[in-house]
Design an enzyme around this catalytic site. Structure first.
Site, mmCIF file in Angstrom:
data_model
loop_
_atom_site.group_PDB
_atom_site.id
_atom_site.type_symbol
_atom_site.label_atom_id
_atom_site.label_comp_id
_atom_site.label_asym_id
_atom_site.label_seq_id
_atom_site.Cartn_x
_atom_site.Cartn_y
_atom_site.Cartn_z
ATOM 1 N N PRO A 109 -1.443 22.265 40.999
ATOM 2 C CA PRO A 109 -2.363 21.683 41.987
ATOM 3 C C PRO A 109 -3.506 20.918 41.330
ATOM 4 O O PRO A 109 -3.889 21.204 40.187
ATOM 5 C CB PRO A 109 -2.892 22.907 42.724
ATOM 6 C CG PRO A 109 -2.920 23.967 41.661
ATOM 7 C CD PRO A 109 -1.697 23.703 40.792
ATOM 8 N N THR A 111 -6.545 21.155 42.233
ATOM 9 C CA THR A 111 -7.734 22.004 42.236
ATOM 10 C C THR A 111 -7.840 22.854 40.971
ATOM 11 O O THR A 111 -8.930 23.271 40.591
ATOM 12 C CB THR A 111 -7.726 22.928 43.469
ATOM 13 O OG1 THR A 111 -6.446 23.560 43.568
ATOM 14 C CG2 THR A 111 -8.013 22.140 44.730
ATOM 15 N N ASN A 112 -6.729 23.125 40.320
ATOM 16 C CA ASN A 112 -6.708 23.925 39.092
ATOM 17 C C ASN A 112 -5.686 23.343 38.115
ATOM 18 O O ASN A 112 -4.702 24.006 37.768
ATOM 19 C CB ASN A 112 -6.363 25.388 39.391
ATOM 20 C CG ASN A 112 -7.582 26.231 39.664
ATOM 21 O OD1 ASN A 112 -8.632 26.052 39.049
ATOM 22 N ND2 ASN A 112 -7.461 27.164 40.588
ATOM 23 N N GLY A 190 -0.174 24.504 49.592
ATOM 24 C CA GLY A 190 -0.158 24.958 50.973
ATOM 25 C C GLY A 190 1.194 24.879 51.651
ATOM 26 O O GLY A 190 2.246 24.730 51.017
ATOM 27 N N GLY A 208 0.186 30.595 49.624
ATOM 28 C CA GLY A 208 -0.255 30.166 50.944
ATOM 29 C C GLY A 208 -1.703 29.744 50.936
ATOM 30 O O GLY A 208 -2.424 29.910 49.946
ATOM 31 N N CYS A 241 -8.850 28.730 46.643
ATOM 32 C CA CYS A 241 -8.392 29.195 47.949
ATOM 33 C C CYS A 241 -8.962 30.566 48.276
ATOM 34 O O CYS A 241 -8.871 31.025 49.417
ATOM 35 C CB CYS A 241 -6.867 29.233 48.003
ATOM 36 S SG CYS A 241 -6.108 30.247 46.700
ATOM 37 N N GLU A 331 -9.354 26.624 56.905
ATOM 38 C CA GLU A 331 -9.721 26.539 55.494
ATOM 39 C C GLU A 331 -10.363 25.182 55.236
ATOM 40 O O GLU A 331 -9.901 24.161 55.747
ATOM 41 C CB GLU A 331 -8.483 26.709 54.598
ATOM 42 C CG GLU A 331 -8.830 26.694 53.116
ATOM 43 C CD GLU A 331 -7.624 26.841 52.205
ATOM 44 O OE1 GLU A 331 -7.749 27.445 51.135
ATOM 45 O OE2 GLU A 331 -6.545 26.317 52.570
#
Length: 463
Positions: A109, A111-112, A190, A208, A241, A331
């Site tokens: 991802p 994000t990381n 996701g 998830g 998340c 979220e």
């Protein structure tokens, strides 16, 4: 490295076959070399800088800190058996042998982009697998560079460098082909990604969405709870998340708790500014604007056309409804915290369940309370893989030294959200096993031994 998926797979398969039957000591030596390479300060700083610059998300210093998880991962794997016979049950005459899976696709991802590469890479090397990364296009350089450092360490220790590879110019088509080609896939993302992974037809581990709510009971240390939420919410600008998306405060301590949240940098919007923010975050009414994801507070405020104090660390809005009619119940992956209230614990956990069914089921939730009966009731009732008590959710959810969760970057959310596991994903999820059975003395238990105290009732109602 070539971007031809079949070539990448062929090289990975060849490298895998070299280490397929390596003994534990040789494997652990290899894992330690790669982990140390990735953990080094200069490497952590370099890849964090690339990730921050190319993504425009998060906090550079926090991305550097994430490399500290490598030590935690190694601690969790210390002395773990992943080669040869890993269990010998003499009573049952069963020996269990660990076997690798082969070549694993790692869908990384944005994000990381660095620590996910490291964590999955170390878990796969520990279990004698090869890894091919498919980075997010937005953070392809940092993932690729991280993989390059892993290859450097493999070469230095005398292991096949193609145990770690990375697609250099990722596309959706290449990602799908990679998942279809490899022996196994792990995808951190996701619902949309889960569907793509499952459609590829390859066995897989998926995760998830998070949508963490922190419940505040009157018995809690309110100042401590506010500090936990602030530290968790603001870490890397809420890329995780596991970050709190909402706080739900008992009505009797609402004013006091809001004052504590304000002290640590929270700022509550009025109705007019809330509407402006909502329009900026979901321009079409349902799709989160990626320009708010993991961005600084002032950037989000400017985008929404609102003003917040210069020292604001996170923005608060009041929740109105649960569901698509109020996307603040979803979220948000941003420095936005939705505020709810409650006055009865049983009603509150049912409200939480309703919210999780809309978004975040299976992931995690938090509770700040001094009442053990509430801790246990929440854990018993709520369908999440993790319930965290009196702690900053982001910091403990994926592994820490002051909570028991295993270190991970990949949060399984169970069948509740279409995942195969509800664990913190780690090396244990990347092994096959073979069971060797040898003859033992036969023993057939009596019906009384099998059914115990339930036999009489079973006979009474069944006959």
């Amino acid at each position: 490295m070539s971007d031809n998926i079949k070539d990448l797979y062929a090289k990975a398969r060849k490298a895998f076959e070299v280490i397929e039957y390596w003994p534990q000591e040789k494997v652990d030596e290899m894992v330690a070399a790669v982990a140390w390479q990735w953990q080094k300060d200069d490497v952590a700083v370099e890849v964090a800088k690339i990730a921050h610059e190319e993504s425009g998300m998060g906090v550079y210093e926090d991305k550097v800190k994430k490399a500290g998880k490598i030590k935690g991962i190694m601690w969790d794997m210390k002395d773990a058996k992943t080669c040869g016979c890993i269990k010998d049950d003499k009573k049952k005459g069963l020996k269990t042998y660990a076997k690798p899976m082969g070549v694993v696709a790692n869908i990384v991802p944005c994000t990381n982009p660095t620590i996910t590469t490291c964590f999955i890479g170390l878990s796969l090397l520990k279990t004698r697998n090869a890894m091919i990364c498919s980075p997010h296009p937005r953070t392809k350089k940092s993932t690729f560079k991280t993989a390059e450092y892993g290859r450097k360490a493999l070469k230095a220790i005398g292991a096949p460098v193609d145990l770690i590879q990375c697609v250099e110019s990722p596309t959706n088509e290449k990602t799908v082909e990679l998942m279809s080609t490899c022996d196994y896939a792990v995808a951190t993302g996701g619902k949309a990604l889960i569907k793509v992974v499952h459609a590829a037809g390859t066995p897989s581990v998926t995760v998830g969405a998070g949508n963490v709510r922190a419940i505040i009971d009157p018995s809690a240390d309110l100042a401590k709870a506010a500090d936990c939420i602030m530290r968790s919410k603001t870490f890397d600008n809420a890329t995780s998340c596991s970050s709190e998306n909402a706080v739900s405060i008992h009505e009797s301590v609402y004013d006091e708790m809001m004052a504590e949240l304000t002290k640590v940098g929270g700022f509550l919007l009025g109705d007019e500014d809330r509407e402006k923010l909502r329009a900026a975050m979901w321009p079409d009414g349902h799709t989160l604007n990626r320009e708010v994801v993991a961005k600084p507070v002032q950037t989000i405020a400017k985008l929404a056309g609102i003003s917040v104090p210069a020292d604001t660390k996170f923005i608060m809005v009041k929740g109105q409804k649960i569901g698509p009619e109020d996307m603040f119940s979803n979220e948000k992956l941003s420095l936005i915290l939705t505020v709810w209230t409650w006055n009865d614990f049983e009603t509150e956990i049912k409200t939480l369940l309703k919210n999780l069914k809309f978004s975040g089921i299976g992931h995690s939730c938090a509770l700040h309370s001094a009442k053990p009966e509430q801790w246990e009731r929440l854990a018993e009732f709520i369908p999440t893989g993790r319930v965290n008590i009196n702690m900053p959710n982001t910091i403990v959810n994926s592994g820490s030294y002051f909570a028991g969760h295993e270190f991970t970057t990949t949060i399984g959310c169970g069948t509740w959200t279409g995942n195969s596991h509800s664990d913190n994903i780690n090396y244990r999820h990347f092994m096959n096993t073979t069971r060797l059975a040898t003859p033992i003395e036969e023993y057939v238990p009596t019906e009384e031994e099998v059914y115990g105290k339930y036999l009489a009732k079973a006979k009474e109602v069944i006959g």
